[in-house]
Design a protein around this motif. Sequence first.
Motif, mmCIF file in Angstrom:
data_model
loop_
_atom_site.group_PDB
_atom_site.id
_atom_site.type_symbol
_atom_site.label_atom_id
_atom_site.label_comp_id
_atom_site.label_asym_id
_atom_site.label_seq_id
_atom_site.Cartn_x
_atom_site.Cartn_y
_atom_site.Cartn_z
ATOM 1 N N PHE A 26 29.810 21.734 13.548
ATOM 2 C CA PHE A 26 30.135 22.765 14.534
ATOM 3 C C PHE A 26 30.884 22.174 15.726
ATOM 4 C CE2 PHE A 26 29.203 25.179 18.388
ATOM 5 C CZ PHE A 26 29.713 26.417 18.027
ATOM 6 N N THR A 27 30.374 21.073 16.278
ATOM 7 C CA THR A 27 30.999 20.511 17.470
ATOM 8 C C THR A 27 32.388 19.952 17.179
ATOM 9 O OG1 THR A 27 29.836 18.405 17.171
ATOM 10 C CG2 THR A 27 28.808 20.035 18.635
ATOM 11 N N THR A 28 32.598 19.418 15.985
ATOM 12 C CA THR A 28 33.929 18.913 15.610
ATOM 13 C C THR A 28 34.915 20.058 15.484
ATOM 14 O OG1 THR A 28 32.982 16.999 14.499
ATOM 15 C CG2 THR A 28 35.220 17.604 13.881
ATOM 16 N N ASN A 29 34.492 21.152 14.886
ATOM 17 C CA ASN A 29 35.381 22.314 14.779
ATOM 18 C C ASN A 29 35.684 22.916 16.145
ATOM 19 O OD1 ASN A 29 36.194 22.799 12.012
ATOM 20 N ND2 ASN A 29 34.005 22.925 11.606
ATOM 21 N N ARG A 30 34.704 22.921 17.009
ATOM 22 C CA ARG A 30 34.929 23.414 18.373
ATOM 23 C C ARG A 30 35.958 22.533 19.081
ATOM 24 N NH1 ARG A 30 30.398 23.552 23.139
ATOM 25 N NH2 ARG A 30 31.724 24.491 24.729
ATOM 26 N N LEU A 31 35.794 21.227 18.962
ATOM 27 C CA LEU A 31 36.750 20.287 19.554
ATOM 28 C C LEU A 31 38.134 20.465 18.938
ATOM 29 C CD1 LEU A 31 37.407 17.831 21.352
ATOM 30 C CD2 LEU A 31 36.617 16.381 19.465
ATOM 31 N N SER A 32 38.175 20.664 17.646
ATOM 32 C CA SER A 32 39.449 20.866 16.954
ATOM 33 C C SER A 32 40.182 22.096 17.485
ATOM 34 C CB SER A 32 39.208 21.008 15.447
ATOM 35 O OG SER A 32 40.420 21.253 14.777
ATOM 36 N N ARG A 33 39.463 23.170 17.698
ATOM 37 C CA ARG A 33 40.100 24.380 18.247
ATOM 38 C C ARG A 33 40.631 24.128 19.654
ATOM 39 N NH1 ARG A 33 35.812 26.477 15.415
ATOM 40 N NH2 ARG A 33 34.497 26.663 17.261
ATOM 41 N N ALA A 34 39.869 23.394 20.455
ATOM 42 C CA ALA A 34 40.292 23.114 21.831
ATOM 43 C C ALA A 34 41.534 22.224 21.854
ATOM 44 C CB ALA A 34 39.149 22.454 22.607
ATOM 45 N N ILE A 35 41.554 21.170 21.045
ATOM 46 C CA ILE A 35 42.708 20.264 21.040
ATOM 47 C C ILE A 35 43.912 20.947 20.393
ATOM 48 C CG2 ILE A 35 42.223 19.032 18.871
ATOM 49 C CD1 ILE A 35 43.416 17.367 22.093
ATOM 50 N N ALA A 138 38.890 9.876 26.711
ATOM 51 C CA ALA A 138 39.896 10.256 25.709
ATOM 52 C C ALA A 138 40.128 9.123 24.714
ATOM 53 C CB ALA A 138 41.208 10.640 26.392
ATOM 54 N N ASP A 139 40.269 7.906 25.220
ATOM 55 C CA ASP A 139 40.482 6.753 24.335
ATOM 56 C C ASP A 139 39.263 6.496 23.460
ATOM 57 O OD1 ASP A 139 43.010 6.419 25.389
ATOM 58 O OD2 ASP A 139 42.461 4.694 26.652
ATOM 59 N N MET A 140 38.075 6.583 24.059
ATOM 60 C CA MET A 140 36.844 6.339 23.308
ATOM 61 C C MET A 140 36.646 7.407 22.230
ATOM 62 S SD MET A 140 32.917 5.961 24.652
ATOM 63 C CE MET A 140 32.784 7.667 25.137
ATOM 64 N N LEU A 141 36.868 8.653 22.581
ATOM 65 C CA LEU A 141 36.702 9.745 21.628
ATOM 66 C C LEU A 141 37.682 9.609 20.466
ATOM 67 C CD1 LEU A 141 35.160 12.320 20.998
ATOM 68 C CD2 LEU A 141 36.733 13.559 22.480
ATOM 69 N N THR A 142 38.927 9.279 20.777
ATOM 70 C CA THR A 142 39.936 9.092 19.732
ATOM 71 C C THR A 142 39.522 7.965 18.798
ATOM 72 O OG1 THR A 142 41.676 9.897 21.192
ATOM 73 C CG2 THR A 142 42.383 8.595 19.295
ATOM 74 N N SER A 143 39.098 6.858 19.359
ATOM 75 C CA SER A 143 38.673 5.704 18.560
ATOM 76 C C SER A 143 37.450 6.046 17.701
ATOM 77 C CB SER A 143 38.361 4.534 19.488
ATOM 78 O OG SER A 143 37.885 3.446 18.754
ATOM 79 N N GLN A 145 36.498 9.009 16.666
ATOM 80 C CA GLN A 145 36.874 9.947 15.608
ATOM 81 C C GLN A 145 37.577 9.214 14.471
ATOM 82 O OE1 GLN A 145 39.196 12.789 17.820
ATOM 83 N NE2 GLN A 145 37.536 14.267 17.740
ATOM 84 N N GLU A 146 38.448 8.298 14.807
ATOM 85 C CA GLU A 146 39.161 7.530 13.785
ATOM 86 C C GLU A 146 38.181 6.744 12.916
ATOM 87 O OE1 GLU A 146 42.320 5.921 11.555
ATOM 88 O OE2 GLU A 146 42.295 7.617 12.936
#
Length: 154
Positions: A26-35, A138-143, A145-146
Amino acid sequence: MTNEINNATKPSSEEDGAFLHSCMYFTTNRLSRAITRLADDAFAVTGLAPAYGYLVRLVIANPGITQKELSEKLYITPSTLTRFIDKLEGKQLVERHVQGKTVLVYPTEKGTAMKETLREASKRLKAAYVAKLGKELADMLTSMQESSSELLEN
């Protein structure tokens, strides 16, 4: 008795959806919609959806890249990539050349002319999410997620 009444009228975590906030799906999809909203805004000036913009950037940077390589770099299925390329060919931004069983993708002159506009759209997107999250998060979240994607895919 008062506690029983309060507990009976108080919604459970199932009823109020609190469980959604600790669910990665759920939280990943929410983040995906926001980005995605931020990306759509940043890429609006290009006339392309962000996914198409990144595809064109890859083709410009790697003229003659194979469809297979593009599919792998963009983490999309070959059939989805084919539809993307069909659309971009229709806009005269890329063109395909077949060599045996291999399909190579090249930017057109019109596509190459978009190079700086696409780079600027990518920069606007990053600036937008950095402004909201801060550079460190932002950098930490991107890393994260990768690396999480890598673990979940393997």
